[in-house]
Design an enzyme around this catalytic site. Structure first.
Site, PDB file in Angstrom:
ATOM      1  CE  LYS A  96      -2.335  -0.612   3.806  1.00 19.43           C
ATOM      2  NZ  LYS A  96      -2.034  -1.967   4.291  1.00 19.43           N
TER       3      LYS A  96
ATOM      4  NE  ARG B 173      -5.093  -0.424  10.261  1.00 19.13           N
ATOM      5  CZ  ARG B 173      -3.949   0.034   9.772  1.00 19.13           C
ATOM      6  NH1 ARG B 173      -3.896   1.164   9.149  1.00 19.13           N
ATOM      7  NH2 ARG B 173      -2.855  -0.662   9.864  1.00 19.13           N
TER       8      ARG B 173
ATOM      9  NE  ARG C 160       5.998  -0.506  11.182  1.00 23.14           N
ATOM     10  CZ  ARG C 160       4.860  -0.456  10.497  1.00 23.14           C
ATOM     11  NH1 ARG C 160       4.858   0.006   9.252  1.00 23.14           N
ATOM     12  NH2 ARG C 160       3.739  -0.852  11.038  1.00 23.14           N
TER      13      ARG C 160
ATOM     14  NE  ARG D 193       0.934  -4.195  11.633  1.00 22.63           N
ATOM     15  CZ  ARG D 193       2.224  -4.342  11.924  1.00 22.63           C
ATOM     16  NH1 ARG D 193       2.662  -4.107  13.139  1.00 22.63           N
ATOM     17  NH2 ARG D 193       3.074  -4.706  10.999  1.00 22.63           N
TER      18      ARG D 193
ATOM     19  NE  ARG E 178       6.684  -3.168   7.268  1.00 20.49           N
ATOM     20  CZ  ARG E 178       5.405  -2.823   7.392  1.00 20.49           C
ATOM     21  NH1 ARG E 178       4.770  -2.312   6.355  1.00 20.49           N
ATOM     22  NH2 ARG E 178       4.761  -3.004   8.507  1.00 20.49           N
TER      23      ARG E 178
HETATM   24  P1  AMP Z   1       0.227   0.898   9.506  1.00 20.77           P
HETATM   25  O1  AMP Z   1       1.548   1.512   9.240  1.00 20.77           O
HETATM   26  O2  AMP Z   1      -0.861   1.434   8.647  1.00 20.77           O
HETATM   27  O3  AMP Z   1       0.278  -0.598   9.541  1.00 20.77           O
HETATM   28  O4  AMP Z   1      -0.178   1.340  10.992  1.00 20.77           O
HETATM   29  C1  AMP Z   1       0.600   0.969  12.108  1.00 20.77           C
HETATM   30  C2  AMP Z   1      -0.248   0.983  13.376  1.00 20.77           C
HETATM   31  O5  AMP Z   1      -0.813   2.296  13.562  1.00 20.77           O
HETATM   32  C3  AMP Z   1      -1.454   0.059  13.325  1.00 20.77           C
HETATM   33  O6  AMP Z   1      -1.135  -1.260  13.707  1.00 20.77           O
HETATM   34  C4  AMP Z   1      -2.392   0.730  14.325  1.00 20.77           C
HETATM   35  O7  AMP Z   1      -2.007   0.467  15.656  1.00 20.77           O
HETATM   36  C5  AMP Z   1      -2.142   2.199  14.049  1.00 20.77           C
HETATM   37  N1  AMP Z   1      -3.065   2.716  13.015  1.00 20.77           N
HETATM   38  C6  AMP Z   1      -2.774   3.143  11.759  1.00 20.77           C
HETATM   39  N2  AMP Z   1      -3.864   3.529  11.092  1.00 20.77           N
HETATM   40  C7  AMP Z   1      -4.905   3.349  11.942  1.00 20.77           C
HETATM   41  C8  AMP Z   1      -6.308   3.536  11.850  1.00 20.77           C
HETATM   42  N3  AMP Z   1      -6.888   3.985  10.732  1.00 20.77           N
HETATM   43  N4  AMP Z   1      -7.056   3.247  12.938  1.00 20.77           N
HETATM   44  C9  AMP Z   1      -6.507   2.805  14.084  1.00 20.77           C
HETATM   45  N5  AMP Z   1      -5.208   2.579  14.227  1.00 20.77           N
HETATM   46  C10 AMP Z   1      -4.395   2.839  13.174  1.00 20.77           C
END
Ligand code: AMP
Length: 187
Positions: free
Chosen positions: A13, A88, A133, A144, A127
């Site tokens: 993404k 989400r 990370r 996740r 990654r």
């Molecule tokens: P990502 O990089 O999009 O995988 O986001 C990393 C972490 O940020 C996720 O595992 C969530 O804990 C938090 N996060 C990101 N976007 C959202 C969202 N739209 N709603 C809630 N938590 C989010």
């Protein structure tokens, strides 16, 4: 152009969002990146979000919705944007609907990238090695993916019903995938 890009973690993404941002001259807005920036800088928002992110859980909607609302109100978002990692869950879809109604700017399309589980796990482990990370441990990655399956994947049906869903295979050459997305969007 106002777009969402959706799909499980590791599907690419972020990469495709960046390519689309460049192509359409719009900002790519990633809620995950906004949270990570705030974690790194130990802001109040970062402190509130930390425990959820560390566990691979969703940050509470109220917090997440408000950062998106503020971001979409910024000057550089007036001509369009691509949202990566938001919404989400169903309640975030509702919140986004309300924001867009207030701004009088409808969504143009939702790009859904997909790949099978094995490909995703392999990419995530790679990654984790490269980026280091803190939330890329096997347990948190699995959590996740689970949250995605339960809460986020059903949203694709919502957008399909609305007639804005564009489904793209996320496996293959990055340029090729980008071209496929653009071709579908320009249809
Ligand atoms: P990502 O990089 O999009 O995988 O986001 C990393 C972490 O940020 C996720 O595992 C969530 O804990 C938090 N996060 C990101 N976007 C959202 C969202 N739209 N709603 C809630 N938590 C989010």
């Amino acid at each position: 152009m106002r777009l969402l890009i959706m799909g499980p973690q590791g599907v690419g993404k972020g990469t495709q969002a960046a390519r689309l941002a460049e192509y359409f001259h719009i900002p790519a807005i990633s809620t995950g990146d906004i949270f990570r920036y705030n974690l790194k800088n130990q802001t109040e928002l970062g402190k509130q979000a930390q425990a959820f992110i560390d566990k691979g859980e969703l940050v509470p909607d109220e917090l997440t919705n408000s950062i998106v609302k503020d971001r979409l109100a910024m000057d550089d978002a007036k001509g369009g944007w691509i949202l990566d990692g938001y919404p989400r869950n169903a309640s975030q879809v509702e919140a986004l609907d309300k924001m867009l109604e207030e701004l009088d700017t409808p969504l143009d399309a939702v790009v859904a990238l997909d790949a099978d589980h094995d490909v995703l796990m392999k990419r995530m482990m790679k990654r984790a090695e490269i980026e280091g990370r803190a939330d890329d441990t096997p347990e948190v990655i699995a959590k996740r993916l689970d949250v995605y399956t339960k809460e986020t994947a059903p949203l694709l049906d919502t957008y399909e019903t609305r007639g804005v869903l564009v489904e793209i295979n996320g496996v293959g050459d990055i340029d090729e995938i980008h071209k496929n997305i653009v071709a579908e969007l320009e249809k």
